[in-house]
Design a protein around this motif. Structure first.
Motif, mmCIF file in Angstrom:
data_model
loop_
_atom_site.group_PDB
_atom_site.id
_atom_site.type_symbol
_atom_site.label_atom_id
_atom_site.label_comp_id
_atom_site.label_asym_id
_atom_site.label_seq_id
_atom_site.Cartn_x
_atom_site.Cartn_y
_atom_site.Cartn_z
ATOM 1 N N LEU A 198 0.864 -1.133 0.146
ATOM 2 C CA LEU A 198 0.091 -0.007 -0.081
ATOM 3 C C LEU A 198 0.738 1.243 0.047
ATOM 4 C CD1 LEU A 198 -3.042 -0.734 2.474
ATOM 5 C CD2 LEU A 198 -2.760 -1.176 -0.103
ATOM 6 N N ARG A 199 0.464 2.447 -0.617
ATOM 7 C CA ARG A 199 0.863 3.654 -0.554
ATOM 8 C C ARG A 199 0.666 4.522 0.642
ATOM 9 N NH1 ARG A 199 3.069 5.982 -5.049
ATOM 10 N NH2 ARG A 199 2.136 4.721 -6.428
ATOM 11 N N ALA A 226 4.043 -0.737 8.437
ATOM 12 C CA ALA A 226 5.311 -1.132 8.339
ATOM 13 C C ALA A 226 5.446 -2.330 7.174
ATOM 14 C CB ALA A 226 6.024 -1.677 9.691
ATOM 15 N N GLN A 227 4.316 -3.156 7.297
ATOM 16 C CA GLN A 227 4.315 -4.279 6.276
ATOM 17 C C GLN A 227 3.458 -3.836 5.146
ATOM 18 O OE1 GLN A 227 1.857 -6.930 8.493
ATOM 19 N NE2 GLN A 227 3.757 -7.613 9.624
ATOM 20 N N ARG A 228 3.142 -2.479 4.887
ATOM 21 C CA ARG A 228 2.414 -2.072 3.641
ATOM 22 C C ARG A 228 0.949 -2.633 3.453
ATOM 23 N NH1 ARG A 228 5.145 1.465 5.177
ATOM 24 N NH2 ARG A 228 6.600 2.790 4.049
ATOM 25 N N PRO A 272 -1.203 10.832 9.631
ATOM 26 C CA PRO A 272 -2.205 11.969 9.039
ATOM 27 C C PRO A 272 -2.546 11.537 7.439
ATOM 28 C CG PRO A 272 -0.210 12.941 10.164
ATOM 29 C CD PRO A 272 -0.048 11.492 10.272
ATOM 30 N N GLY A 273 -1.634 10.602 6.975
ATOM 31 C CA GLY A 273 -2.136 10.168 5.621
ATOM 32 C C GLY A 273 -3.028 9.017 5.542
ATOM 33 N N ILE A 292 -1.793 1.549 -4.351
ATOM 34 C CA ILE A 292 -0.805 0.378 -4.471
ATOM 35 C C ILE A 292 0.660 1.063 -4.876
ATOM 36 C CG2 ILE A 292 -0.126 -1.565 -5.511
ATOM 37 C CD1 ILE A 292 -2.784 -1.926 -3.813
ATOM 38 N N ASP A 293 1.549 0.815 -4.200
ATOM 39 C CA ASP A 293 2.936 1.422 -4.443
ATOM 40 C C ASP A 293 3.799 0.233 -4.666
ATOM 41 O OD1 ASP A 293 5.360 2.398 -4.312
ATOM 42 O OD2 ASP A 293 5.164 3.089 -2.091
#
Ligand SMILES: [Zn+2]
Length: 397
Positions: free
Chosen positions: A31-32, A292-294, A332-333, A353-354
């Motif tokens: 995830l982004r 941390a694990q996105r 905040p994001g 998605i990153d």
């Protein structure tokens, strides 16, 4: 030199033996932005006070927004029917069954619909009943407690049933439980999907198997009926053992995985049950770990926090609001969205998605960094690598 070769060899061996862990952890998209979803189960059939509880939750959720203006979402896993008042168990669970079409449950459906319109709820299929009617009919003959529970119908809490009997997709009338007949499964899935459509005017997109016990046949039937997304705890349990607990199968799921059935898997990965003492601190720790694990943080939270004998409605609603406030402050994001929308991002590789290599490598390390044997192996290898590097440095000087 030999030291470095040995380290490379050990790493290669470790990666070979851990390939079954590394491959899925690598394949799962990153995830982004951090994502938080409350996954509320067991709503629908049951006590009529649910309408007030749903309104309270909706009001609290509507007080908060993310950067994009979205409110936090609680998905509602909906149970469409339950026992009615009747002379015999067969009748109570059969002909006298009460569904969400019953006028007395109209305020509950209205509160759900209102929350959906306000953007704070999203409805997911949990099941026609939170049990298998024929299995429960057999269990009633053997278990006086179940008989007493049934005598309280209509609008009884299925949470009060013995846990194995709350599993809809296995026959737990006798333990260990047995698989159901395929024809029975397909007919019941077709019925529950049709009933959901009748009650809410649209097909369900997301299904949450009751007690997370289901099998490949059930999964295929949901896909055939037009469902798109399957919520899992990361593993499929197909039966209940002699101790009544779900039995491991070794069939695992990851976020964004296209299952053999055609459904897209999403993993629910933590709990937030205020009646069990879960508060902001726990929620924030979960959010930090998943970010941390996105991965998204999908918090399972049951109706029993808000409705029924052991509920603490005011405290539970406040705990949800407190966590949302603190989460927005800490991250905040943070983004709020429904599970159906999250699944779409995984399918389409949407802007959530990153795909960057650096993000994926860092996320992989956090995904593999779990307590137990693996961490010890990686810890040992890291120590060996450092020692070899140090030795090489000393030799060079
Ligand atoms: Zn449930």
């Amino acid at each position: 030199m030999y030291g470095l070769l040995a380290v490379v060899f050990f790493w290669a061996v470790a990666i070979y033996f851990l390939r079954r862990e590394i491959a899925p952890a690598w394949a799962e998209p990153c995830l982004r932005h951090p994502v938080l979803v409350f996954e509320g189960d067991d709503w629908g059939y049951g006590p009529l006070e649910q309408a007030d509880a749903l309104r309270d939750i909706a009001v609290e959720l509507a007080r908060h927004r993310d950067l994009t203006g979205r409110h936090p979402v609680m998905t509602l896993g909906v149970i469409l029917a339950g026992p009615g008042a009747a002379g015999t168990p067969e009748e109570a669970l059969g002909a006298a069954r009460v569904t969400l079409e019953d006028a007395r449950l109209e305020p509950v459906c209205a509160a759900m619909a209102q929350g959906v319109r306000a953007g704070v709820f999203d409805l997911q299929l949990h099941g026609m009943e939170h049990y298998h009617p024929a299995v429960l009919t057999r269990a009633v003959q053997m278990d006086p407690q179940v008989r007493v529970w049934l005598a309280g119908a209509p609008f009884v809490e299925t949470e009060q049933l013995p846990s194995p009997l709350q599993s809809r997709w296995t026959d737990a009338s006798v333990l260990p439980s047995k698989a159901l007949d395929e024809g029975d499964i397909r007919a019941r899935v077709a019925d529950e999907v049709a009933m959901f459509r009748q009650c809410f005017g649209a097909l369900p997109e997301v299904v949450v198997p009751p007690t997370f016990v289901w099998n490949a046949c059930v999964e295929r039937a949901w896909a055939e009926q037009g469902l798109a997304v399957l919520v899992t705890p990361g593993e499929r349990y197909e039966t209940r053992g002699t101790d009544g607990l779900p039995v491991d199968t070794g069939v695992y799921y990851r976020n964004g995985q296209r299952c053999a059935s055609g459904l897209l898997a999403i993993v629910r990965n933590d709990y937030f049950e205020p009646v069990r003492g879960h508060r902001t601190e726990r929620g924030l720790a979960g959010l930090a770990a998943k970010w941390a694990q996105r991965r998204p943080l999908l918090l399972e939270t049951h109706r029993s926090n808000f409705v029924g004998a052991s509920a603490q409605r005011t405290e539970s609603v406040r705990a949800i609001g407190d966590l949302v406030s603190a989460a927005l402050h800490a991250q905040p994001g943070l983004r709020f969205l429904t599970v159906a929308e999250l699944a779409q991002h995984y399918v389409r590789g949407g802007d959530l998605i990153d795909p960057r290599l650096r993000t994926r490598l860092l996320a992989l390390l956090h995904r593999l960094d779990r307590p137990g044997r693996r961490r010890k192996i990686f810890g040992l290898l890291a120590a060996l690598t450092m020692a070899a590097a140090f030795a090489a440095l000393v030799a060079a000087v």
